[in-house]
Write an enzyme that holds these catalytic residues in place. Structure first.
Site, mmCIF file in Angstrom:
data_model
loop_
_atom_site.group_PDB
_atom_site.id
_atom_site.type_symbol
_atom_site.label_atom_id
_atom_site.label_comp_id
_atom_site.label_asym_id
_atom_site.label_seq_id
_atom_site.Cartn_x
_atom_site.Cartn_y
_atom_site.Cartn_z
ATOM 1 N N THR A 74 0.850 -1.192 0.000
ATOM 2 C CA THR A 74 0.000 0.000 0.000
ATOM 3 C C THR A 74 0.887 1.244 0.000
ATOM 4 O O THR A 74 0.695 2.168 -0.805
ATOM 5 C CB THR A 74 -0.931 -0.003 1.239
ATOM 6 O OG1 THR A 74 -1.803 -1.126 1.119
ATOM 7 C CG2 THR A 74 -1.752 1.267 1.332
ATOM 8 N N ASN A 160 -5.660 -9.036 -8.022
ATOM 9 C CA ASN A 160 -5.761 -9.789 -6.768
ATOM 10 C C ASN A 160 -7.088 -10.508 -6.589
ATOM 11 O O ASN A 160 -7.175 -11.444 -5.808
ATOM 12 C CB ASN A 160 -5.488 -8.882 -5.559
ATOM 13 C CG ASN A 160 -6.270 -7.602 -5.614
ATOM 14 O OD1 ASN A 160 -6.239 -6.889 -6.609
ATOM 15 N ND2 ASN A 160 -6.975 -7.302 -4.553
ATOM 16 N N GLN A 198 0.799 -9.796 -6.487
ATOM 17 C CA GLN A 198 0.280 -11.159 -6.691
ATOM 18 C C GLN A 198 1.070 -11.933 -7.738
ATOM 19 O O GLN A 198 0.682 -13.045 -8.111
ATOM 20 C CB GLN A 198 -1.216 -11.101 -7.067
ATOM 21 C CG GLN A 198 -2.088 -10.399 -6.040
ATOM 22 C CD GLN A 198 -2.160 -11.142 -4.704
ATOM 23 O OE1 GLN A 198 -1.739 -12.304 -4.578
ATOM 24 N NE2 GLN A 198 -2.677 -10.472 -3.680
ATOM 25 N N SER A 218 4.855 -7.036 -1.605
ATOM 26 C CA SER A 218 4.594 -7.089 -0.173
ATOM 27 C C SER A 218 5.091 -8.400 0.430
ATOM 28 O O SER A 218 5.025 -9.441 -0.223
ATOM 29 C CB SER A 218 3.077 -6.985 -0.004
ATOM 30 O OG SER A 218 2.730 -6.989 1.333
ATOM 31 N N HIS A 220 3.840 -10.210 3.027
ATOM 32 C CA HIS A 220 2.911 -11.221 3.569
ATOM 33 C C HIS A 220 2.170 -12.038 2.517
ATOM 34 O O HIS A 220 1.384 -12.911 2.864
ATOM 35 C CB HIS A 220 1.935 -10.566 4.556
ATOM 36 C CG HIS A 220 0.903 -9.679 3.961
ATOM 37 N ND1 HIS A 220 -0.414 -10.034 3.880
ATOM 38 C CD2 HIS A 220 0.980 -8.438 3.426
ATOM 39 C CE1 HIS A 220 -1.112 -9.042 3.335
ATOM 40 N NE2 HIS A 220 -0.282 -8.064 3.051
ATOM 41 N N THR A 256 12.770 4.582 11.244
ATOM 42 C CA THR A 256 13.674 3.514 11.675
ATOM 43 C C THR A 256 13.361 2.210 10.943
ATOM 44 O O THR A 256 12.189 1.871 10.741
ATOM 45 C CB THR A 256 13.539 3.318 13.207
ATOM 46 O OG1 THR A 256 13.867 4.560 13.820
ATOM 47 C CG2 THR A 256 14.471 2.230 13.725
ATOM 48 N N CYS A 347 -8.995 -6.259 1.517
ATOM 49 C CA CYS A 347 -8.905 -4.822 1.805
ATOM 50 C C CYS A 347 -10.252 -4.117 1.682
ATOM 51 O O CYS A 347 -10.430 -3.026 2.177
ATOM 52 C CB CYS A 347 -7.915 -4.149 0.875
ATOM 53 S SG CYS A 347 -6.361 -4.998 0.841
HETATM 54 N N1 PMP Z 1 -1.774 -4.609 -4.238
HETATM 55 C C1 PMP Z 1 -2.338 -5.807 -4.371
HETATM 56 C C2 PMP Z 1 -2.574 -6.357 -5.732
HETATM 57 C C3 PMP Z 1 -2.713 -6.537 -3.236
HETATM 58 O O1 PMP Z 1 -3.275 -7.723 -3.375
HETATM 59 C C4 PMP Z 1 -2.477 -5.970 -1.959
HETATM 60 C C5 PMP Z 1 -2.895 -6.708 -0.709
HETATM 61 N N2 PMP Z 1 -4.204 -7.132 -0.713
HETATM 62 C C6 PMP Z 1 -1.864 -4.716 -1.882
HETATM 63 C C7 PMP Z 1 -1.530 -4.063 -3.036
HETATM 64 C C8 PMP Z 1 -1.581 -4.084 -0.551
HETATM 65 O O2 PMP Z 1 -0.524 -4.746 0.077
HETATM 66 P P1 PMP Z 1 -0.219 -4.547 1.639
HETATM 67 O O3 PMP Z 1 -1.158 -5.441 2.349
HETATM 68 O O4 PMP Z 1 1.200 -4.982 1.778
HETATM 69 O O5 PMP Z 1 -0.384 -3.107 1.949
#
Ligand code: PMP
Length: 410
Positions: A74, A160, A198, A218, A220, A256, A347
């Protein structure tokens, strides 16, 4: 005993055990601040540098200094867009012509709403380009949308919600050709950004081949920790930081260092590099399970469809649409059976609005509401998929009966 079946790997993935082991010492033992000059701090800085090297290698960067650590995709997406714009206005002054940004209509909200805000702030003019019914943008559509004032084009690598793969390399070539003409005419270049969140697990993310100036991802989503991400910034890209403060990250992002998470992200990427041949097998295994799930559900439940192209899709993504079904009802019933899926992106799950991605495919509101996303991961098994198929069949049957909308018997 009820088992838990996790089929939401696109929302997030578990942290890989090796990744976790690598992170652990950086919480309480090697906890130094990388900005400290003493050797304890420098030990932590070495770990950050190692992570940066892994990621630069994975993306085929020309230098590891092209990798910037952020708090997640994000932030990376915000930074890519707002940072390029901030530099533009710094260079040309606030009375500069309003620059033009091109994005697709089904970008992640971190790109979409950033652009909407910039329009409201009257800092940019944005074109939200349509998607074809198969969930893929036509390169021709992008080519036609380019204007003299176009400053930035941002197109996601993989969507996504529906997993469809966008022609990033081809778009990169179109922009490169356009930039050659611009250079001859003494005009400034168009910057190209892709949200590759993705794509990292499954596709070639060589930034030279893709022809991108900026790329986000990202931790995670790739079996790494949450709250950490990357923005690749090609050397020479006209971009300014958006978070002011200290001099960290080549003076491009103040704050940091999140050392344990950066170490974890570096290790997650290293795992992808080290297992790249095995990764192909793993991805094929996921794809076989995915195809089995798709074909069984489409065959055994009438009036059911797959949203988005089957061919140009990441191996892990399934997105069904069921006539006369409320996706939320289906989701909750699955949850009660211990099956964790999603109707759209995590999200926007707090929103009752239909998915902007599914609407962009040309679906009607009620069709978009009848959708279910199931995303597979490296731990997914055939037994889990079989159990899920049976439960979906029973639940769809029941929900259609309750709503008095029994279509074909099955
Ligand atoms: N872009 C895409 C295509 C995503 O799938 C996501 C997470 N759902 C994000 C951006 C945002 O990533 P983050 O959770 O690391 O902020």
């Amino acid at each position: 005993m009820q088992k838990n079946i996790y089929l939401d790997y696109v929302a997030t993935t578990p942290v890989d055990k090796k990744v976790f082991q690598k992170m652990k010492p950086y919480f309480s033992e090697k906890f130094g601040n990388p900005s400290s000059v003493h050797s304890f701090g420098q030990e932590a800085m070495q770990a950050v540098d190692d992570a940066r090297e892994n990621i630069a290698k994975f993306l085929s960067c020309s230098s590891s200094s092209e990798i910037l650590f952020t708090s997640g995709a994000t932030e990376s997406n915000n930074m890519a867009i707002r940072g390029v714009l901030r530099k533009y206005y710094t260079n040309l002054g606030k009375d500069a012509p309003i620059p033009h940004i091109i994005i697709s209509a089904f970008e992640h909200h971190s790109v979409l709403t950033t652009c909407e805000e910039l329009e409201k702030e009257k800092l940019a003019e944005v074109s939200y380009l349509p998607i074809e019914n198969n969930g893929i943008i036509k390169t021709e559509t992008i080519k036609k949308a380019i204007k003299k004032t176009t400053l930035l084009i941002s197109i996601m690598y993989v969507n996504n919600e529906i997993g469809t793969i966008q022609p990033i390399e081809e778009v990169g070539k179109i922009i490169a050709t356009e930039n050659v003409i611009r250079k001859e005419d003494g005009m400034s270049k168009i910057f190209f950004h892709t949200d590759a969140v993705q794509a990292i697990n499954y596709l070639d993310c060589d930034v030279q081949k893709l022809g991108v100036d900026l790329l986000s991802f990202s931790g995670h989503k790739i079996y790494g920790p949450k709250g950490v991400g990357v923005l690749y910034i090609k050397k020479g890209t006209a971009i300014k930081r958006i978070q002011d403060g200290g001099d960290q990250e080549y003076k491009m992002r103040a704050g940091t260092y999140n050392v344990p998470s950066i170490v974890g992200l570096g290790e997650a990427v290293k795992q992808i590099i080290e297992h790249s041949s095995e990764q192909n097998n793993r991805n094929n295994k996921i794809k076989d399970l995915r195809d089995y799930l798709i074909s069984k559900v489409l065959k055994e439940i009438p009036n059911t469809y797959l949203n988005g192209s089957l061919e140009k899709r990441t191996p892990n993504n399934v997105n069904f649409r069921f006539d006369n079904i409320e996706g939320e009802g289906l989701l909750l019933s699955l949850d009660m059976e211990g099956i964790y899926a999603s109707t759209g992106s995590a999200c926007s799950s707090g929103s009752l609005n239909p998915s902007h991605v599914l609407l962009a495919l040309g679906l009607k509101h009620e069709q978009a509401h009848g959708s279910l996303r199931l995303t597979l991961g490296k731990e997914t098994t055939r037994e889990e998929i079989d159990f899920t198929i049976e439960k979906i069949k029973t639940i769809v049957k029941r929900l259609r009966k309750i709503s008095g909308n029994v279509l074909d018997e099955f």
